[in-house]
Scaffold this motif. Structure first.
Motif, PDB file in Angstrom:
ATOM      1  N   GLN A 216      35.434 -18.461  62.321  1.00  0.00           N
ATOM      2  CA  GLN A 216      36.773 -19.044  62.187  1.00  0.00           C
ATOM      3  C   GLN A 216      37.678 -18.217  61.279  1.00  0.00           C
ATOM      4  OE1 GLN A 216      36.558 -23.482  61.668  1.00  0.00           O
ATOM      5  NE2 GLN A 216      34.354 -23.106  61.595  1.00  0.00           N
ATOM      6  N   LEU A 217      37.163 -17.104  60.766  1.00  0.00           N
ATOM      7  CA  LEU A 217      37.952 -16.255  59.881  1.00  0.00           C
ATOM      8  C   LEU A 217      38.663 -15.168  60.661  1.00  0.00           C
ATOM      9  CD1 LEU A 217      35.498 -15.712  56.879  1.00  0.00           C
ATOM     10  CD2 LEU A 217      37.206 -17.493  57.180  1.00  0.00           C
ATOM     11  N   SER A 218      39.744 -14.687  60.095  1.00  0.00           N
ATOM     12  CA  SER A 218      40.473 -13.559  60.667  1.00  0.00           C
ATOM     13  C   SER A 218      41.074 -12.763  59.520  1.00  0.00           C
ATOM     14  CB  SER A 218      41.570 -14.027  61.619  1.00  0.00           C
ATOM     15  OG  SER A 218      42.496 -14.870  60.951  1.00  0.00           O
ATOM     16  N   MET A 219      41.312 -11.486  59.760  1.00  0.00           N
ATOM     17  CA  MET A 219      41.844 -10.618  58.716  1.00  0.00           C
ATOM     18  C   MET A 219      43.225 -11.093  58.268  1.00  0.00           C
ATOM     19  SD  MET A 219      39.563  -8.471  58.018  1.00  0.00           S
ATOM     20  CE  MET A 219      38.130  -7.633  58.684  1.00  0.00           C
ATOM     21  N   GLY A 220      43.426 -11.068  56.970  1.00  0.00           N
ATOM     22  CA  GLY A 220      44.726 -11.398  56.418  1.00  0.00           C
ATOM     23  C   GLY A 220      44.939 -12.854  56.071  1.00  0.00           C
ATOM     24  N   ILE A 221      43.989 -13.760  56.408  1.00  0.00           N
ATOM     25  CA  ILE A 221      44.207 -15.171  56.095  1.00  0.00           C
ATOM     26  C   ILE A 221      44.184 -15.353  54.580  1.00  0.00           C
ATOM     27  CG2 ILE A 221      43.167 -15.908  58.261  1.00  0.00           C
ATOM     28  CD1 ILE A 221      40.747 -16.840  56.697  1.00  0.00           C
ATOM     29  N   PRO A 222      44.998 -16.284  54.066  1.00  0.00           N
ATOM     30  CA  PRO A 222      45.104 -16.454  52.607  1.00  0.00           C
ATOM     31  C   PRO A 222      43.915 -17.198  52.017  1.00  0.00           C
ATOM     32  CG  PRO A 222      46.523 -18.019  53.721  1.00  0.00           C
ATOM     33  CD  PRO A 222      45.936 -17.142  54.796  1.00  0.00           C
ATOM     34  N   LEU A 223      43.625 -16.914  50.767  1.00  0.00           N
ATOM     35  CA  LEU A 223      42.595 -17.596  49.996  1.00  0.00           C
ATOM     36  C   LEU A 223      43.190 -18.007  48.655  1.00  0.00           C
ATOM     37  CD1 LEU A 223      41.100 -15.072  51.644  1.00  0.00           C
ATOM     38  CD2 LEU A 223      39.116 -15.849  50.378  1.00  0.00           C
ATOM     39  N   LYS A 224      42.641 -19.076  48.093  1.00  0.00           N
ATOM     40  CA  LYS A 224      42.984 -19.483  46.738  1.00  0.00           C
ATOM     41  C   LYS A 224      41.774 -19.220  45.856  1.00  0.00           C
ATOM     42  CE  LYS A 224      47.213 -21.203  46.650  1.00  0.00           C
ATOM     43  NZ  LYS A 224      48.244 -20.678  45.736  1.00  0.00           N
ATOM     44  N   ILE A 225      41.946 -18.371  44.859  1.00  0.00           N
ATOM     45  CA  ILE A 225      40.839 -17.970  43.996  1.00  0.00           C
ATOM     46  C   ILE A 225      40.929 -18.736  42.678  1.00  0.00           C
ATOM     47  CG2 ILE A 225      39.657 -16.061  42.892  1.00  0.00           C
ATOM     48  CD1 ILE A 225      39.740 -15.817  45.898  1.00  0.00           C
ATOM     49  N   THR A 226      39.831 -19.375  42.314  1.00  0.00           N
ATOM     50  CA  THR A 226      39.719 -20.031  41.010  1.00  0.00           C
ATOM     51  C   THR A 226      38.579 -19.383  40.241  1.00  0.00           C
ATOM     52  OG1 THR A 226      40.491 -22.139  41.927  1.00  0.00           O
ATOM     53  CG2 THR A 226      39.391 -22.210  39.796  1.00  0.00           C
ATOM     54  N   ILE A 227      38.883 -18.882  39.073  1.00  0.00           N
ATOM     55  CA  ILE A 227      37.877 -18.202  38.245  1.00  0.00           C
ATOM     56  C   ILE A 227      37.252 -19.217  37.299  1.00  0.00           C
ATOM     57  CG2 ILE A 227      37.479 -16.373  36.563  1.00  0.00           C
ATOM     58  CD1 ILE A 227      39.763 -14.846  37.815  1.00  0.00           C
ATOM     59  N   GLY A 228      35.929 -19.246  37.269  1.00  0.00           N
ATOM     60  CA  GLY A 228      35.216 -20.230  36.472  1.00  0.00           C
ATOM     61  C   GLY A 228      35.601 -20.229  35.006  1.00  0.00           C
ATOM     62  N   ALA A 229      35.820 -19.056  34.428  1.00  0.00           N
ATOM     63  CA  ALA A 229      36.142 -18.963  33.010  1.00  0.00           C
ATOM     64  C   ALA A 229      37.617 -19.223  32.721  1.00  0.00           C
ATOM     65  CB  ALA A 229      35.755 -17.583  32.476  1.00  0.00           C
TER      66      ALA A 229
END
Length: 379
Positions: A231-244
């Motif tokens: 279901q993934l494709s190049m360029g799709i957005p992600l939200k990154i949350t860093i544990g620290a």
């Protein structure tokens, strides 16, 4: 008196018996089952997945010496920012005896050749001044003298490089000065003063003096299950949350999906990489760039599918039977409620609500799970 006491006791026992009988009879009567009810509504759904991974620089450069020797001084430490060409450490050369001997022999031979060239030049110049030889012959001898001088200079430089690691003519580019090859943050300096180091060659990778990376060019690296990778494709957005850094999130864009799976705990996983974007103009970008460290654990949220303004009901109201889905629709709300079982076509689900494509309207009510009274919960 005793007669009245016996009558009172008997009456009390009879009342207790009758009360117990009535209570048990009431408890044995079937209770009306009450169901929760839902009205379909227009809503937006999205199916997301969370991927665990880590933040790391796109490229980590390993700074290695160009010569073998011993570390005499370290001018930087991990965490420092360095510009390209800035000196990180200094190395004292331990010359190879074979190379040193050859370089010294080359200097002696060049010196002998220069002395002979000078003698030939003086003799030829004397003859040329007396016009006993041609200008062409004199030019050849002059050329040989210049060549002998250059050879001695080159041999001397080569000897200095072998012995000291640099020559007087190129001291600014000395190979004893270990310089950063890029601008960035020093992630690690694995050597100490006094450590022996070697240069990279055909048989050895060489000693790493420092690891340098551009911390403004970061990627998220993680693994996704084979059931979701399609279901993934190049360029799709992600939200990154860093544990620290729980109070900060960063945007990212997917830029790599591994073509080959790796087995992890019995499940096939595919590696993904996403470019993390941090706007320098924003507060998040400024704070994040300063706080992020290589190797931080992070979670990436990806929207796998989305449906906007669709008819939805709670998924708990759906009855699954094989490949078919059904709901119970309220048909009569007067007196005892009646529900009709109806086939519906479902779509996207977010785990709580589910899309209804066909079989329901926004004006109908559907039956949900049974409402359990507090008494039943206590029992």
């Amino acid at each position: 008196m005793k007669k009245y006491s016996k009558l009172i006791i008997a009456a009390i026992i009879a009342l207790i018996f009758i009360g117990t009988f009535v209570f048990l009879w009431q408890k044995s009567q079937p209770k009306e089952i009450v169901y929760s009810e839902f009205t379909p509504k227009l809503d937006s759904l999205q199916k997301t997945t969370i991927i665990t991974g880590k933040i790391e620089p796109r490229n980590e450069v390993y700074v290695k010496p160009q010569i073998s020797g011993i570390i005499t001084e370290i001018l930087k430490e991990a965490g420092d920012f360095v510009q390209q060409g800035e000196v990180i450490a200094k190395v004292k050369v331990i010359p190879d005896m074979g190379s040193l001997s050859n370089a010294e022999a080359r200097v002696r031979l060049a010196d002998i050749n220069l002395e002979q060239a000078k003698v030939d030049y003086d003799r030829e110049k004397n003859l040329y001044d007396q016009k006993l030889v041609s200008a062409d012959e004199f030019d050849k001898v002059s050329q040989q003298l210049r060549q002998a001088k250059h050879e001695l200079s080159a041999a001397t430089d080569a000897l200095q490089v072998v012995r000291d690691g640099f020559s007087k003519s190129n001291a600014s580019a000395s190979s004893t000065l270990i310089r950063s090859t890029i601008s960035g943050v020093i992630l690690d300096i694995p050597v100490k003063v006094g450590n022996s180091v070697i240069n990279s060659n055909t048989f050895n990778d060489g000693t790493t003096i420092a690891t340098v990376a551009n911390m403004n060019d970061l990627i998220f690296r993680g693994n996704i299950d084979e059931t979701e990778v399609g279901q993934l494709s190049m360029g799709i957005p992600l939200k990154i949350t860093i544990g620290a850094l729980q109070d900060m999130t960063f945007d990212a864009a997917l830029e790599y999906i591994s073509p080959k799976a790796t087995e992890t705990n019995g499940a096939n996983q595919f590696e993904i990489k996403a470019a993390v974007t941090m706007s320098r103009d924003s507060d998040v970008g400024k704070k994040g760039a300063a706080k992020i460290r290589s190797g931080y654990s992070a979670n990436a949220e990806i929207v796998l599918a989305r449906a906007d303004k669709v008819l939805t009901i709670p998924e708990s109201a759906i009855e699954f039977s094989g490949d078919s889905t059904f709901v119970y629709v309220l048909t009569d709300s007067v007196g005892e409620k009646n529900y009709d079982r109806r086939y519906v076509e479902t779509g996207l689900s977010d785990g709580v609500n589910i899309e209804i494509k066909k079989g329901l309207t926004a004006k109908e009510k559907v039956r949900g799970p049974e409402i359990i009274a507090d008494e039943d919960k206590e029992n």
